[in-house]
Enzyme design. Structure first.
Site, PDB file in Angstrom:
ATOM      1  N   HIS A 180      12.895   3.695   0.009  1.00  0.00           N
ATOM      2  CA  HIS A 180      12.432   2.540   0.801  1.00  0.00           C
ATOM      3  C   HIS A 180      12.527   1.225   0.007  1.00  0.00           C
ATOM      4  O   HIS A 180      13.246   1.167  -0.970  1.00  0.00           O
ATOM      5  CB  HIS A 180      11.028   2.822   1.338  1.00  0.00           C
ATOM      6  CG  HIS A 180      10.961   4.157   2.011  1.00  0.00           C
ATOM      7  ND1 HIS A 180      11.359   4.360   3.301  1.00  0.00           N
ATOM      8  CD2 HIS A 180      10.613   5.388   1.529  1.00  0.00           C
ATOM      9  CE1 HIS A 180      11.233   5.655   3.602  1.00  0.00           C
ATOM     10  NE2 HIS A 180      10.787   6.302   2.550  1.00  0.00           N
TER      11      HIS A 180
ATOM     12  N   GLU B 105       4.415   3.536   0.067  1.00  0.00           N
ATOM     13  CA  GLU B 105       5.403   4.435  -0.529  1.00  0.00           C
ATOM     14  C   GLU B 105       6.403   3.671  -1.405  1.00  0.00           C
ATOM     15  O   GLU B 105       6.736   4.110  -2.510  1.00  0.00           O
ATOM     16  CB  GLU B 105       6.140   5.210   0.568  1.00  0.00           C
ATOM     17  CG  GLU B 105       7.158   6.203   0.022  1.00  0.00           C
ATOM     18  CD  GLU B 105       7.879   6.986   1.102  1.00  0.00           C
ATOM     19  OE1 GLU B 105       7.596   6.747   2.299  1.00  0.00           O
ATOM     20  OE2 GLU B 105       8.728   7.822   0.738  1.00  0.00           O
TER      21      GLU B 105
ATOM     22  N   HIS C 234      10.519  10.120  -3.234  1.00  0.00           N
ATOM     23  CA  HIS C 234       9.748   9.702  -2.060  1.00  0.00           C
ATOM     24  C   HIS C 234       8.314  10.214  -2.145  1.00  0.00           C
ATOM     25  O   HIS C 234       8.003  11.098  -2.948  1.00  0.00           O
ATOM     26  CB  HIS C 234      10.394  10.258  -0.781  1.00  0.00           C
ATOM     27  CG  HIS C 234      11.665   9.567  -0.418  1.00  0.00           C
ATOM     28  ND1 HIS C 234      11.754   8.660   0.601  1.00  0.00           N
ATOM     29  CD2 HIS C 234      12.900   9.640  -0.995  1.00  0.00           C
ATOM     30  CE1 HIS C 234      12.999   8.199   0.662  1.00  0.00           C
ATOM     31  NE2 HIS C 234      13.714   8.771  -0.295  1.00  0.00           N
TER      32      HIS C 234
ATOM     33  N   GLU D  32       9.613  14.870  -2.629  1.00  0.00           N
ATOM     34  CA  GLU D  32       8.511  14.315  -1.832  1.00  0.00           C
ATOM     35  C   GLU D  32       7.231  14.618  -2.594  1.00  0.00           C
ATOM     36  O   GLU D  32       6.778  15.765  -2.656  1.00  0.00           O
ATOM     37  CB  GLU D  32       8.481  14.957  -0.443  1.00  0.00           C
ATOM     38  CG  GLU D  32       9.646  14.561   0.458  1.00  0.00           C
ATOM     39  CD  GLU D  32       9.479  13.196   1.134  1.00  0.00           C
ATOM     40  OE1 GLU D  32       8.501  12.487   0.830  1.00  0.00           O
ATOM     41  OE2 GLU D  32      10.337  12.849   1.965  1.00  0.00           O
TER      42      GLU D  32
HETATM   43 ZN   LIG Z   1      10.237   8.249   2.103  1.00  0.00          ZN
END
Ligand SMILES: [Zn+2]
Length: 225
Positions: A9, A23, A77, A140
């Site tokens: 992002h 995030e 992430h 993640e």
């Molecule tokens: Zn993400």
């Protein structure tokens, strides 16, 4: 080897937001630290898809890796959407080398994170995994919208454990050797244990003392041995 680090992002795309965390901020901080630590290893060249708060299309991220002839691509992430813990991804068509890297890196991250739910080694048709031509992994790292996970993500100590796990995984997966003149300590950010700052690896005791002081300022108890 050339490693492309991709902080998920950025810019107008904050990624997941919850519990006072974004995030895009977490991924950037994590990725920059991973890069800094990996640069202490022989023959490693670190490239970033972004080093500040800017937006990049997923295809641009993959293109950076492809264009520069990277050997490995890591995308970091933070998860959201109900759940807890850590999971890693490769593309469904990943080759055996990529799957082997995922096995090693996933295991090292879980080892470093300690008491965190292991959601498993997964496969998904994510653009950055599909479009990159080299082995690529996406992690993640806990759930931003889970209160317990968010408490961990707000802890500098825990972020260090995320960083350390990724670094150890990559070192192990690619058999990287530390540069001889490296002055950086890569000791595990351990659960309340002391950091041992060895005088031997520094040019003099003053440097060791300085590092111990720095660690203390960051909240890590450190002793010089
Ligand atoms: Zn993400």
């Amino acid at each position: 080897m050339k490693i492309v680090l991709d902080a998920g992002h950025g810019g107008h795309d904050p990624g997941a937001i919850a519990n006072g965390l974004r995030e895009k901020d977490l991924t950037l901080a994590i990725v920059k630290h991973i890069g800094k630590m990996l640069e202490e290893y022989e023959g490693v060249e670190i490239l970033y898809t972004r080093t500040d708060d800017r937006f990049l299309e997923l295809s641009e991220r993959a293109a950076i890796a492809n264009k520069t002839g990277a050997d490995f691509f890591l995308s970091v992430h933070i998860n959201a959407g109900g759940g807890t813990g850590f999971e890693s991804y490769v593309h469904p068509n990943a080759n055996s080398a990529t799957i082997a890297y995922q096995n090693v890196i996933h295991a090292e991250i879980m080892k470093s994170l300690g008491n965190v739910n292991d959601r498993g080694k997964k496969r998904a048709n994510y653009a950055v995994l599909r479009e990159t031509k080299m082995p690529a992994i996406l992690t993640e790292n806990l759930f931003i919208d889970n209160v317990n996970d968010a408490v961990k993500l707000k802890s500098e100590q825990f972020l260090q454990q995320i960083i350390y796990g990724h670094v150890q995984g990559i070192i192990k997966a690619f058999g990287l050797k530390k540069k001889e003149n490296s002055t950086q300590t890569t000791q595990k950010p351990s659960d309340g244990k002391l950091y041992r700052v060895q005088v031997g690896v520094f040019s003099d005791r003053k440097n060791a003392e300085r590092l111990a002081e720095e660690l203390k300022k960051k909240g890590y108890p450190a002793v010089i041995v």
